[in-house]
Motif scaffolding. Structure first.
Motif, PDB file in Angstrom:
ATOM      1  N   GLU A  40       0.854  -1.188   0.000  1.00  0.00           N
ATOM      2  CA  GLU A  40       0.000   0.000   0.000  1.00  0.00           C
ATOM      3  C   GLU A  40       0.887   1.233   0.000  1.00  0.00           C
ATOM      4  O   GLU A  40       1.910   1.280   0.695  1.00  0.00           O
ATOM      5  CB  GLU A  40      -0.920   0.020   1.221  1.00  0.00           C
ATOM      6  N   PHE A  74       0.672   5.752  -0.150  1.00  0.00           N
ATOM      7  CA  PHE A  74      -0.180   6.937  -0.174  1.00  0.00           C
ATOM      8  C   PHE A  74       0.707   8.177  -0.212  1.00  0.00           C
ATOM      9  O   PHE A  74       1.874   8.166   0.187  1.00  0.00           O
ATOM     10  CB  PHE A  74      -1.137   6.975   1.018  1.00  0.00           C
ATOM     11  N   LYS A 128      -4.238  10.660  -1.915  1.00  0.00           N
ATOM     12  CA  LYS A 128      -4.554   9.523  -2.778  1.00  0.00           C
ATOM     13  C   LYS A 128      -3.733   8.321  -2.314  1.00  0.00           C
ATOM     14  O   LYS A 128      -2.600   8.458  -1.856  1.00  0.00           O
ATOM     15  CB  LYS A 128      -4.277   9.834  -4.245  1.00  0.00           C
ATOM     16  N   SER A 129      -4.330   7.149  -2.414  1.00  0.00           N
ATOM     17  CA  SER A 129      -3.658   5.926  -1.984  1.00  0.00           C
ATOM     18  C   SER A 129      -3.949   4.805  -2.978  1.00  0.00           C
ATOM     19  O   SER A 129      -4.942   4.839  -3.716  1.00  0.00           O
ATOM     20  CB  SER A 129      -4.117   5.510  -0.582  1.00  0.00           C
ATOM     21  N   PHE A 130      -3.093   3.809  -2.950  1.00  0.00           N
ATOM     22  CA  PHE A 130      -3.229   2.643  -3.830  1.00  0.00           C
ATOM     23  C   PHE A 130      -2.845   1.410  -3.024  1.00  0.00           C
ATOM     24  O   PHE A 130      -1.858   1.410  -2.287  1.00  0.00           O
ATOM     25  CB  PHE A 130      -2.322   2.784  -5.057  1.00  0.00           C
ATOM     26  N   LYS A 131      -3.641   0.345  -3.168  1.00  0.00           N
ATOM     27  CA  LYS A 131      -3.371  -0.871  -2.413  1.00  0.00           C
ATOM     28  C   LYS A 131      -3.618  -2.082  -3.302  1.00  0.00           C
ATOM     29  O   LYS A 131      -4.586  -2.122  -4.062  1.00  0.00           O
ATOM     30  CB  LYS A 131      -4.260  -0.955  -1.170  1.00  0.00           C
ATOM     31  N   VAL A 159      -7.271  -5.139  -5.826  1.00  0.00           N
ATOM     32  CA  VAL A 159      -6.658  -3.838  -6.076  1.00  0.00           C
ATOM     33  C   VAL A 159      -7.649  -2.754  -5.672  1.00  0.00           C
ATOM     34  O   VAL A 159      -8.842  -2.847  -5.980  1.00  0.00           O
ATOM     35  CB  VAL A 159      -6.276  -3.668  -7.561  1.00  0.00           C
ATOM     36  N   GLY A 160      -7.162  -1.755  -4.957  1.00  0.00           N
ATOM     37  CA  GLY A 160      -8.041  -0.675  -4.519  1.00  0.00           C
ATOM     38  C   GLY A 160      -7.362   0.678  -4.597  1.00  0.00           C
ATOM     39  O   GLY A 160      -6.129   0.774  -4.584  1.00  0.00           O
ATOM     40  N   GLU A 161      -8.165   1.722  -4.714  1.00  0.00           N
ATOM     41  CA  GLU A 161      -7.648   3.080  -4.798  1.00  0.00           C
ATOM     42  C   GLU A 161      -8.564   4.007  -4.018  1.00  0.00           C
ATOM     43  O   GLU A 161      -9.785   3.786  -3.940  1.00  0.00           O
ATOM     44  CB  GLU A 161      -7.565   3.528  -6.259  1.00  0.00           C
ATOM     45  N   SER A 162      -7.979   5.037  -3.421  1.00  0.00           N
ATOM     46  CA  SER A 162      -8.769   5.997  -2.655  1.00  0.00           C
ATOM     47  C   SER A 162      -8.247   7.399  -2.917  1.00  0.00           C
ATOM     48  O   SER A 162      -7.034   7.612  -3.034  1.00  0.00           O
ATOM     49  CB  SER A 162      -8.684   5.682  -1.154  1.00  0.00           C
ATOM     50  N   LYS A 163      -9.177   8.361  -3.023  1.00  0.00           N
ATOM     51  CA  LYS A 163      -8.819   9.763  -3.206  1.00  0.00           C
ATOM     52  C   LYS A 163      -9.705  10.627  -2.321  1.00  0.00           C
ATOM     53  O   LYS A 163     -10.870  10.312  -2.087  1.00  0.00           O
ATOM     54  CB  LYS A 163      -8.986  10.191  -4.670  1.00  0.00           C
TER      55      LYS A 163
END
Length: 855
Positions: A560, A562, A599-602, A625-629
């Protein structure tokens, strides 16, 4: 005007303080100063031209002396038998006192100490030297036959002239009308702690610092004045005028800190608006002060241990009886043969704890204290810091570096934490009226821990049956041992790397020297982090001939990352001036804007091909796979108006008009006003007979309203979840998008109002100090789940402004400071006693049917 009036006006309107010998300088003499908008130097030049005085600057001090031109009295003095006397002036810690006045008592002969505290003068053999310096008690020493003197100055414990940092400015401690606690660098020095939060424990009344998990990288939680809101509510952290957070505060090098102010009531914190509803922690870092290069190195080595451990019943026979009693009448966990074996082992601990059942599996009759088994007796930590600082005519500089290491408390698969700190602080004096500054810091930390370390581990350690043992006779894990200790030791690792870069550019224009200035700030705070973890199966055996079974049977790896940027812009103007000797006005107005982007990516994958090289690329199973903003913004205008009459009557008004992107457009702005009054009773004429015992007595009160926007960035927007369904259709898992939830149409700010009454009183030459406050805080329209709706609606209830909370409390701080001689050397000591209490009640909750699950 008189010289005394001139000195008072300069000290009130600027940061300068005057130093002079009262026997030499007649402050009641008349002087002439004419013209407007002149600098301090220009005014002093006029004083020097029209009197027999000279002056020079020493950092923030103005040294006044009589003109060195010889007079008849001086000639007479020199005609006496004199000799050369040298010496050094130091404080109680042995540090040089720079710019101290050393005067031959009863004469005009005198000098000031240099940057090393040294002085040299001619004095008669029977003379006495009088040594004075701002902030210290005067000292008189006899010369006698001594040629070399060492003068130790004691700090003036009154400290009423001490400057306290408040929102967007500073104020004298004596002129505070709100509830403000202060922590100096001395209170933080030499504490063998790893975070600033730990160093703050016990320093300020009702600043509650609570340790969390105890992991090597764990930060304590901070709270001001008790329960805040159902949504939580931590104090706002501001470092060198820039809004930050508690994580950045705890990651600071504590040796960089000059002072910390804790704003407790609404009157003090309203100028920070929406995020200051539950107090503010203001941190000021050190800067270059001495003209001489200063280099400091500090280190500490510490061990910590578990202090309060649960008392665990471990007697096998007692445990077996208790378990059978609790399971009756449904079943018996242990039969007669097993009970007899447990009793035998209780009576003789040398008997094996392993009981082999007819089915080939073990029953265990141990006496394991799992907390003692899981943790070490002590954990090691060390901290090292070095700094360089100094000043020139055009530049003040401060550079520091730090390293901290902390070892965890785990007996198996320990966790380790490293932190590296760098700071650069530069102040450029471009002209007499323009200053440009930069304050940059960089913090990097890495933490290596067992993948299983967390809430599940803590729960298992405290709940596992004491009859179980960690390992079988052949050294393999038991089921309980593998679940608790095996997972920690062999079940994978989790590593994190965090970086925090912060830079701040500040410019200040002195439009009218010491009267009107304009200041602007731009700051960028960038955080980035990377987390890499993997989970491996842990084998355990339940009997000598029983096949292995596994905890966490499916291996996996994850990563992960960010990155976040927090940008801040503010500009404000500050006006301060004395009028007609007794009137002081300070007015300030400013604008602030902030933006935050995250923003993050996992990614993770199961079924690793190789346990010796765990990575996502070597996984063969399901991948996620996941993403957050997230982004939000704040904008506000703020002001402060402060009026003081004759240093006795104090009034202050603060306010801020704040807007946030976290609410709908029609409810985004709120006005947060506050006011405070104070009366310095000890300045009144009728109080004069008591001043020998009661040296300072002040009453103060405040009231203010604030808004709380500490909610989700998109709480006002209906969201729709998405993913894959669990069923397989035509060989595939179809994608779904969920129905949007409900959103309250009137979602808006939580409203916080605070009333505070306090008293400050000093006794016995200010050696004994006391401060007390009582307060009430009302939090209205808290955001929480609304009343329960019929299930046929098909979605959960939205958040609404549906609850109120009341918090009441009080706090008392007592302090005693004194010094005496031990073997001819000064011994200083201070004792503080802090006692506080707070209680909270829910006064409104929208639950008309009394549904238990709604509480």
């Amino acid at each position: 005007m008189t010289l005394a009036d001139f000195i008072k006006q300069v000290e009130n309107q600027t940061e300068y303080l005057f130093v002079y010998n009262q026997d030499e300088v007649n402050t009641s003499s008349e002087i002439k100063v004419s013209g407007k908008n002149k600098s301090v130097k220009e005014c002093l030049d006029q004083v020097a031209r029209t009197s027999d005085l000279t002056y020079h600057f020493e950092n923030d001090y103005i040294i006044l002396k009589k003109d060195a031109a010889p007079t008849s009295s001086v000639v007479a003095e020199k005609s006496q038998a004199t000799r050369k006397v040298t010496g050094v002036v130091v404080d109680e810690l042995g540090e040089a006192v720079i710019g101290a006045n050393v005067i031959v008592k009863g004469t005009t002969i005198g000098v000031t100490t240099d940057i090393d505290g040294n002085f040299t003068l001619e004095a008669p053999a029977n003379a006495s030297l009088q040594v004075t310096y701002i902030g210290y008690l005067p000292v008189t020493v006899s010369v006698g036959s001594k040629n070399n003197l060492r003068v130790v100055m004691k700090e003036d414990t009154q400290n009423l002239e001490e400057v306290v940092v408040v929102g967007y400015g500073v104020q004298k401690k004596a002129n505070l009308s709100g509830a403000v606690g202060m922590v100096s660098a001395k209170a933080l020095d030499n504490r063998p702690v790893t975070t600033v939060g730990q160093a703050l424990q016990g320093t300020v009344a009702n600043l509650n610092v609570t340790p969390q998990s105890g992991q090597a990288n764990s930060d304590p939680k901070m709270n001001i004045r008790g329960t805040t809101s159902l949504n939580g509510g931590s104090p706002l952290v501001v470092i060198d005028g820039i809004v930050s957070d508690s994580e950045q505060l705890n990651r600071m090098n504590s040796a960089d800190i000059e002072s910390i102010s804790v704003l407790k009531d609404a009157a003090s914190s309203a100028i920070y608006g929406s995020r200051a509803a539950f107090g503010v922690i203001l941190v000021t870092t050190k800067k270059g002060r001495s003209e001489k290069l200063s280099i400091n190195y500090n280190n500490n080595f510490a061990f910590r241990t578990l202090t309060k451990m649960p008392e665990v019943v471990t007697d096998p026979y007692t445990i077996v009886q208790m378990k059978n009693t609790m399971s009756y009448p449904w079943y018996n966990l242990y039969d007669e043969e097993q009970i007899a074996y447990a009793k035998k082992r209780s009576e003789d601990p040398s008997v094996s704890p392993y009981f082999l059942n007819p089915d080939g599996q073990y029953s265990y009759f141990g006496n394991t204290d799992w907390v003692d088994e899981a943790y070490k007796k002590a954990g090691f930590s060390t901290n090292h810091t070095i700094d360089l600082s100094g000043t020139t005519k055009k530049l003040a500089y401060y550079f520091s570096a730090g390293y901290m290491f902390q070892d965890g408390m785990l007996e198996y698969g320990n966790d380790k934490y490293n932190r590296y700190n760098l700071r650069s602080k530069l102040d450029f004096k471009i002209t007499d009226w323009w200053t440009l500054s930069n304050n940059t810091s960089y913090v990097s930390s890495d933490y290596d821990q067992p993948n299983y370390l967390g809430d599940s581990f803590y729960w298992e350690v405290n709940r596992t049956n004491s009859l179980d043992v960690p390992r079988n006779p052949d050294g393999t894990w038991t089921k309980a041992g593998g679940a608790v200790l095996g997972r920690i030791n062999e079940g994978g690792r989790y590593k994190s790397l965090k970086n925090n870069f912060s830079t701040q550019f500040t410019t200040q224009f002195d439009i009218i020297k010491d009267v009107l200035m304009v200041k602007g700030n731009f700051a960028l705070n960038r955080k980035d982090a990377q987390y890499d973890g993997y989970s491996l199966p842990v084998a355990y055996y339940q009997g000598p001939e029983v096949a292995a079974r596994y905890h966490d049977e499916v291996s996996s790896a994850s990563r992960e990352t960010f990155i976040s940027d927090h940008l801040l812009y503010d500009v404000f103007a500050d006006f301060r001036k004395n009028f007609a000797e007794k009137h002081f006005i300070n007015a300030m107005i400013g604008f602030n804007q902030e933006e935050y982007r995250y923003k993050s990516f996992k990614a993770s994958r199961k079924d690793l091909i190789s346990n010796s090289l765990p990575s996502i690329g070597l996984g063969s199973g399901d991948m996620n796979v996941g993403e957050s903003k997230e982004s939000w913004a704040l904008r506000g205008m703020f002001f402060r108006l402060n009026y003081i009459y004759d240093d006795k009557y104090i009034a202050e008004f603060n306010g801020r008009y704040d807007g946030t992107s976290r609410f709908p457009k029609h409810d985004r702005f709120a006005f947060n006003p506050s006011g405070s009054l104070a009366w310095v009773v000890s300045k009144e004429d009728f109080f004069e007979p008591l001043t020998d015992v009661v040296n300072h007595f002040k009453l103060r009160g405040s009231y203010g309203n604030l808004g709380n926007q500490d909610v989700g960035a998109y709480a006002y927007i209906a969201t729709m979840g998405s993913g894959r369904i669990s069923q397989i259709l035509d060989g595939k898992q179809p994608v779904y998008v969920g129905a949007p939830g409900l959103v309250a149409g009137n979602l808006t700010w939580e409203k916080v109002s605070v009333a505070n009454f306090g008293v400050d009183i000093n006794f016995l030459d200010n050696r004994l100090t006391a401060s007390g406050d009582v307060y009430r805080r009302d939090t209205r329209d808290m955001l929480t789940k609304g009343r329960t709706l019929p299930s046929v609606i098909g979605t959960s209830e939205p958040k609404e402004n549906a609850a109120d909370l009341k918090t009441r409390g009080w706090e008392v701080t007592l302090g005693w400071r004194d010094a005496f001689q031990v073997s001819g050397k000064p011994f200083n000591y201070g004792v503080n006693f802090i006692l506080s209490d707070s209680r909270a009640w829910i006064t409104k909750f929208d639950n008309p049917t009394g549904t238990l699950k709604d509480h």
